[in-house]
Design a protein around this motif. Sequence first.
Motif, PDB file in Angstrom:
ATOM      1  N   ARG A   6       0.851  -1.185   0.000  1.00  0.00           N
ATOM      2  CA  ARG A   6       0.000   0.000   0.000  1.00  0.00           C
ATOM      3  C   ARG A   6       0.889   1.238   0.000  1.00  0.00           C
ATOM      4  NH1 ARG A   6      -5.189  -1.557  -1.304  1.00  0.00           N
ATOM      5  NH2 ARG A   6      -5.733  -3.438  -0.125  1.00  0.00           N
ATOM      6  N   ALA A   7       0.572   2.187  -0.848  1.00  0.00           N
ATOM      7  CA  ALA A   7       1.416   3.378  -0.968  1.00  0.00           C
ATOM      8  C   ALA A   7       1.495   4.146   0.347  1.00  0.00           C
ATOM      9  CB  ALA A   7       0.887   4.282  -2.072  1.00  0.00           C
ATOM     10  N   GLY A   8       0.440   4.097   1.130  1.00  0.00           N
ATOM     11  CA  GLY A   8       0.428   4.823   2.395  1.00  0.00           C
ATOM     12  C   GLY A   8       1.385   4.272   3.429  1.00  0.00           C
ATOM     13  N   THR A   9       1.903   3.048   3.214  1.00  0.00           N
ATOM     14  CA  THR A   9       2.837   2.449   4.172  1.00  0.00           C
ATOM     15  C   THR A   9       4.298   2.700   3.796  1.00  0.00           C
ATOM     16  OG1 THR A   9       2.995   0.303   3.029  1.00  0.00           O
ATOM     17  CG2 THR A   9       1.146   0.615   4.564  1.00  0.00           C
ATOM     18  N   LEU A  10       4.549   3.361   2.671  1.00  0.00           N
ATOM     19  CA  LEU A  10       5.918   3.613   2.226  1.00  0.00           C
ATOM     20  C   LEU A  10       6.569   4.715   3.043  1.00  0.00           C
ATOM     21  CD1 LEU A  10       5.444   3.623  -1.667  1.00  0.00           C
ATOM     22  CD2 LEU A  10       5.938   1.681  -0.171  1.00  0.00           C
ATOM     23  N   SER A  11       7.893   4.734   3.030  1.00  0.00           N
ATOM     24  CA  SER A  11       8.629   5.831   3.666  1.00  0.00           C
ATOM     25  C   SER A  11       8.433   7.104   2.850  1.00  0.00           C
ATOM     26  CB  SER A  11      10.115   5.493   3.735  1.00  0.00           C
ATOM     27  OG  SER A  11      10.687   5.513   2.426  1.00  0.00           O
ATOM     28  N   GLY A  12       8.851   8.228   3.428  1.00  0.00           N
ATOM     29  CA  GLY A  12       8.699   9.495   2.721  1.00  0.00           C
ATOM     30  C   GLY A  12       9.429   9.521   1.395  1.00  0.00           C
ATOM     31  N   GLY A  13      10.662   9.034   1.378  1.00  0.00           N
ATOM     32  CA  GLY A  13      11.437   9.005   0.145  1.00  0.00           C
ATOM     33  C   GLY A  13      10.837   8.085  -0.889  1.00  0.00           C
ATOM     34  N   GLU A  14      10.308   6.933  -0.451  1.00  0.00           N
ATOM     35  CA  GLU A  14       9.667   5.999  -1.383  1.00  0.00           C
ATOM     36  C   GLU A  14       8.397   6.599  -1.976  1.00  0.00           C
ATOM     37  OE1 GLU A  14      11.158   1.851   0.811  1.00  0.00           O
ATOM     38  OE2 GLU A  14       9.244   2.773   1.341  1.00  0.00           O
ATOM     39  N   GLN A  15       7.650   7.332  -1.161  1.00  0.00           N
ATOM     40  CA  GLN A  15       6.447   7.981  -1.680  1.00  0.00           C
ATOM     41  C   GLN A  15       6.798   9.055  -2.699  1.00  0.00           C
ATOM     42  OE1 GLN A  15       3.231   9.169   0.851  1.00  0.00           O
ATOM     43  NE2 GLN A  15       3.518   7.485   2.288  1.00  0.00           N
ATOM     44  N   ARG A  16       7.923   9.766  -2.479  1.00  0.00           N
ATOM     45  CA  ARG A  16       8.322  10.777  -3.463  1.00  0.00           C
ATOM     46  C   ARG A  16       8.739  10.103  -4.772  1.00  0.00           C
ATOM     47  NH1 ARG A  16       5.622  14.633  -3.030  1.00  0.00           N
ATOM     48  NH2 ARG A  16       6.993  16.128  -4.030  1.00  0.00           N
ATOM     49  N   MET A  17       9.448   8.973  -4.684  1.00  0.00           N
ATOM     50  CA  MET A  17       9.797   8.236  -5.901  1.00  0.00           C
ATOM     51  C   MET A  17       8.532   7.843  -6.658  1.00  0.00           C
ATOM     52  SD  MET A  17      13.038   5.706  -5.187  1.00  0.00           S
ATOM     53  CE  MET A  17      12.768   5.293  -3.467  1.00  0.00           C
ATOM     54  N   LEU A  18       7.548   7.340  -5.939  1.00  0.00           N
ATOM     55  CA  LEU A  18       6.300   6.929  -6.568  1.00  0.00           C
ATOM     56  C   LEU A  18       5.582   8.133  -7.184  1.00  0.00           C
ATOM     57  CD1 LEU A  18       4.149   4.833  -7.214  1.00  0.00           C
ATOM     58  CD2 LEU A  18       3.261   5.108  -4.874  1.00  0.00           C
ATOM     59  N   ALA A  19       5.547   9.240  -6.466  1.00  0.00           N
ATOM     60  CA  ALA A  19       4.862  10.433  -6.971  1.00  0.00           C
ATOM     61  C   ALA A  19       5.531  10.966  -8.231  1.00  0.00           C
ATOM     62  CB  ALA A  19       4.830  11.511  -5.893  1.00  0.00           C
ATOM     63  N   VAL A  20       6.854  11.030  -8.217  1.00  0.00           N
ATOM     64  CA  VAL A  20       7.577  11.532  -9.392  1.00  0.00           C
ATOM     65  C   VAL A  20       7.425  10.570 -10.557  1.00  0.00           C
ATOM     66  CG1 VAL A  20       9.849  12.124 -10.319  1.00  0.00           C
ATOM     67  CG2 VAL A  20       9.198  12.906  -8.046  1.00  0.00           C
ATOM     68  N   SER A  21       7.480   9.263 -10.279  1.00  0.00           N
ATOM     69  CA  SER A  21       7.342   8.292 -11.370  1.00  0.00           C
ATOM     70  C   SER A  21       5.956   8.371 -11.991  1.00  0.00           C
ATOM     71  CB  SER A  21       7.638   6.874 -10.868  1.00  0.00           C
ATOM     72  OG  SER A  21       6.695   6.456  -9.900  1.00  0.00           O
TER      73      SER A  21
END
Length: 227
Positions: free
Chosen positions: A126-141
Amino acid sequence: MSRGLELRAARVRYGPLEALHGVSLIAPCPGLTVLLGRNGSGRTTALRALAGSVPVSGGAIVWDGADVTRLPAHERARRGLCLVPDRRAVFGSLTVGENLELAHARGDFTAALSAYPELRPLLTRRAGTLSGGEQRMLAVSRALLSQARVVLVDEPTQGMSPAVASRTYDLLAGLDAGVVVAEQRLPPGLRGRAGRAVVVYELRRGEVVFAGEAAEVPAADRPGPAG
């Protein structure tokens, strides 16, 4: 016709407080533009005004020579503008894979995994369980997959390691799009970047106090040594 996204003497108010005091800037398309400033400087508000997520109380927003000041945010998105906010930039209840599938017209997210192979083992999370940096990678991708004409990103590398942050700026600078990012300090590597010039605007208390290329940014706004 101008090829870019512009604020022309833009003013934005939050209730009785004015956050932008007649800000003018031009973000070339394609090209990379950096909005610098401390918290409260107006850089995030400028980004939101360009996206249409906050209304302007004065001035205008112009895109490729056409006045889009009254065009709502969803219409700007339909015309090819993608905003990546600093918070709530992913669908937290969906998996990483589902987030990526939604970002591409045909659900093909191969390019995102090439850009960020770190996301591959996280596809079922689940995207909500990712770390802050991982969420930024997902958002940018997600922004990379959107194939937008204009990409606006608030603090794209927040929480990322230096190596991933550097790669992220390589990815953003390589897009055939107008890319505008908001940062507190000029990211390392942009000052001496070869090829297309990086345009920089520094905002302070809702006004532009510097406009020029990355190589011309005053020393006080350069990243300092880690410590």
